[in-house]
Design an enzyme around this catalytic site. Structure first.
Site, PDB file in Angstrom:
ATOM      1  N   SER A 100       0.815  -1.216   0.000  1.00  0.00           N
ATOM      2  CA  SER A 100       0.000   0.000   0.000  1.00  0.00           C
ATOM      3  C   SER A 100       0.852   1.270   0.000  1.00  0.00           C
ATOM      4  O   SER A 100       0.451   2.292  -0.580  1.00  0.00           O
ATOM      5  CB  SER A 100      -0.952  -0.002   1.195  1.00  0.00           C
ATOM      6  OG  SER A 100      -0.225  -0.145   2.392  1.00  0.00           O
ATOM      7  N   THR A 101       2.034   1.235   0.619  1.00  0.00           N
ATOM      8  CA  THR A 101       2.888   2.428   0.644  1.00  0.00           C
ATOM      9  C   THR A 101       3.539   2.630  -0.722  1.00  0.00           C
ATOM     10  O   THR A 101       3.572   3.748  -1.257  1.00  0.00           O
ATOM     11  CB  THR A 101       3.958   2.303   1.753  1.00  0.00           C
ATOM     12  OG1 THR A 101       3.349   1.742   2.923  1.00  0.00           O
ATOM     13  CG2 THR A 101       4.559   3.651   2.094  1.00  0.00           C
ATOM     14  N   ASP A 157      10.813   0.934  -1.612  1.00  0.00           N
ATOM     15  CA  ASP A 157       9.871  -0.139  -1.277  1.00  0.00           C
ATOM     16  C   ASP A 157       9.369   0.046   0.160  1.00  0.00           C
ATOM     17  O   ASP A 157      10.025   0.716   0.970  1.00  0.00           O
ATOM     18  CB  ASP A 157      10.586  -1.497  -1.422  1.00  0.00           C
ATOM     19  CG  ASP A 157       9.615  -2.667  -1.568  1.00  0.00           C
ATOM     20  OD1 ASP A 157       8.402  -2.474  -1.377  1.00  0.00           O
ATOM     21  OD2 ASP A 157      10.086  -3.780  -1.860  1.00  0.00           O
ATOM     22  N   ASP A 195       7.393  -4.296   6.395  1.00  0.00           N
ATOM     23  CA  ASP A 195       6.482  -4.657   7.489  1.00  0.00           C
ATOM     24  C   ASP A 195       7.078  -4.285   8.836  1.00  0.00           C
ATOM     25  O   ASP A 195       6.344  -3.979   9.777  1.00  0.00           O
ATOM     26  CB  ASP A 195       6.159  -6.148   7.417  1.00  0.00           C
ATOM     27  CG  ASP A 195       5.499  -6.483   6.091  1.00  0.00           C
ATOM     28  OD1 ASP A 195       4.430  -5.912   5.829  1.00  0.00           O
ATOM     29  OD2 ASP A 195       6.065  -7.258   5.311  1.00  0.00           O
ATOM     30  N   GLY A 198       2.986  -8.498   1.772  1.00  0.00           N
ATOM     31  CA  GLY A 198       2.199  -8.452   0.539  1.00  0.00           C
ATOM     32  C   GLY A 198       2.516  -9.609  -0.398  1.00  0.00           C
ATOM     33  O   GLY A 198       1.961  -9.696  -1.492  1.00  0.00           O
ATOM     34  N   GLU A 255      11.052  -8.619  -4.658  1.00  0.00           N
ATOM     35  CA  GLU A 255      11.533  -7.415  -3.959  1.00  0.00           C
ATOM     36  C   GLU A 255      13.007  -7.557  -3.605  1.00  0.00           C
ATOM     37  O   GLU A 255      13.790  -6.606  -3.737  1.00  0.00           O
ATOM     38  CB  GLU A 255      10.709  -7.185  -2.693  1.00  0.00           C
ATOM     39  CG  GLU A 255       9.285  -6.719  -2.994  1.00  0.00           C
ATOM     40  CD  GLU A 255       8.389  -6.657  -1.771  1.00  0.00           C
ATOM     41  OE1 GLU A 255       7.399  -5.905  -1.822  1.00  0.00           O
ATOM     42  OE2 GLU A 255       8.643  -7.370  -0.783  1.00  0.00           O
ATOM     43  N   LYS A 273       5.622   0.863  11.619  1.00  0.00           N
ATOM     44  CA  LYS A 273       6.546  -0.191  11.156  1.00  0.00           C
ATOM     45  C   LYS A 273       7.881  -0.182  11.902  1.00  0.00           C
ATOM     46  O   LYS A 273       8.695  -1.086  11.762  1.00  0.00           O
ATOM     47  CB  LYS A 273       6.812  -0.051   9.652  1.00  0.00           C
ATOM     48  CG  LYS A 273       5.576   0.023   8.788  1.00  0.00           C
ATOM     49  CD  LYS A 273       4.785  -1.265   8.871  1.00  0.00           C
ATOM     50  CE  LYS A 273       3.571  -1.280   7.985  1.00  0.00           C
ATOM     51  NZ  LYS A 273       3.836  -1.222   6.582  1.00  0.00           N
TER      52      LYS A 273
END
Ligand code: 5RP
Length: 240
Positions: A34-35, A87, A90, A103, A109, A127
């Site tokens: 989402s970020t 990026d 979490d 995700g 990633e 986070k």
């Protein structure tokens, strides 16, 4: 959908702060989540205004979003060395060690971040942790023999003094499948005092494709707080 707790605004602040690092002509890795989605949205606006750069997405979801916004995409096969990857994460500890993979995109990633001269993390303040492990560690495994691999993950955790629930990730009543066709075990080990040792132990298991511990990847993190954006780096914290 916007998060009801206001975290979306903090994520947006972090994403916009990191966007300032993006320069014309760059080869940029685009994260997932989402970020990262907010970053890609803002990047799309800059591209529409004339910014020229080329990007490698870390998931099919990010690819679809970037493509729809007219962002020029490439692959690591065509463009094996990137300038910067931005990026989400979490969890971020004070040494910029990360847990990623919430995700489900951790493999791409990690490959994209490893191909980048720099990785910068964007996140809201929730986070930030003193020690990794509150968020269950995602471990991507091959479907073949995954039940046996799960036991080996348990053994690896025990060998470094950790234990906890290891759960096969589900989505919509089915086993979640990553973009690479693999499964994910979410490992609720709790406090991971020595992430390097756990990372080493997990890397020895044949069925483990990759794990969500990103150690030595991030050079900086932009963390959105209600007061502004904090930039965390090896030099310490500073307000943006
Ligand atoms: C995806 C990831 C994400 O970066 C991580 O889950 C953070 O996501 P969000 O920005 O939605 O909080 O690692 O695999």
């Amino acid at each position: 959908m916007e998060a009801a707790d206001g975290s979306a605004e903090l994520k947006r602040k972090a994403a916009l702060a990191a966007l300032d690092l993006v320069e014309p002509g760059m080869k940029l890795g685009l994260g997932t989540g989402s970020t990262a989605k907010l970053l890609v949205e803002a990047l799309g606006k800059r591209v529409a205004e004339g910014l020229d750069l080329v990007c490698v997405p870390t998931s099919e979801a990010t690819r679809a979003q970037a493509e729809a916004l007219g962002v020029r995409l490439t692959t690591l096969d065509e463009t094996p060395a990137l300038d910067l990857t931005i990026d989400g994460a979490d969890e971020i500890d004070p040494q910029l060690r990360l847990i990623k993979g919430g995700g489900g995109a951790l493999l791409r990633e990690k490959i994209v971040a490893f191909a980048s001269a720099r990785m910068v993390v964007i996140a809201d303040q929730s986070k930030r942790v003193n020690e990794l492990g509150r968020f269950p560690l995602p471990v991507e495994v091959t479907p073949f023999g995954h039940g046996a691999t799960r036991l080996r993950i348990q053994d690896a955790a025990r060998s470094v003094g950790l234990a906890g629930e290891i759960t096969l990730r589900q989505r919509d009543g089915r086993t979640f499948v990553t973009d690479g066709g693999n499964y994910i075990y979410d490992c609720a080990f709790g406090r991971i005092a020595k992430p390097e040792r756990l990372a080493e132990a997990l890397a020895t298991i044949p069925g483990v494709v990759e794990h969500g511990l990103f150690i030595g990847f991030a050079q900086a993190a932009f963390v959105g707080t209600p007061e502004g954006v904090i930039r965390i780096s090896a030099d310490g914290d500073r307000e943006q």
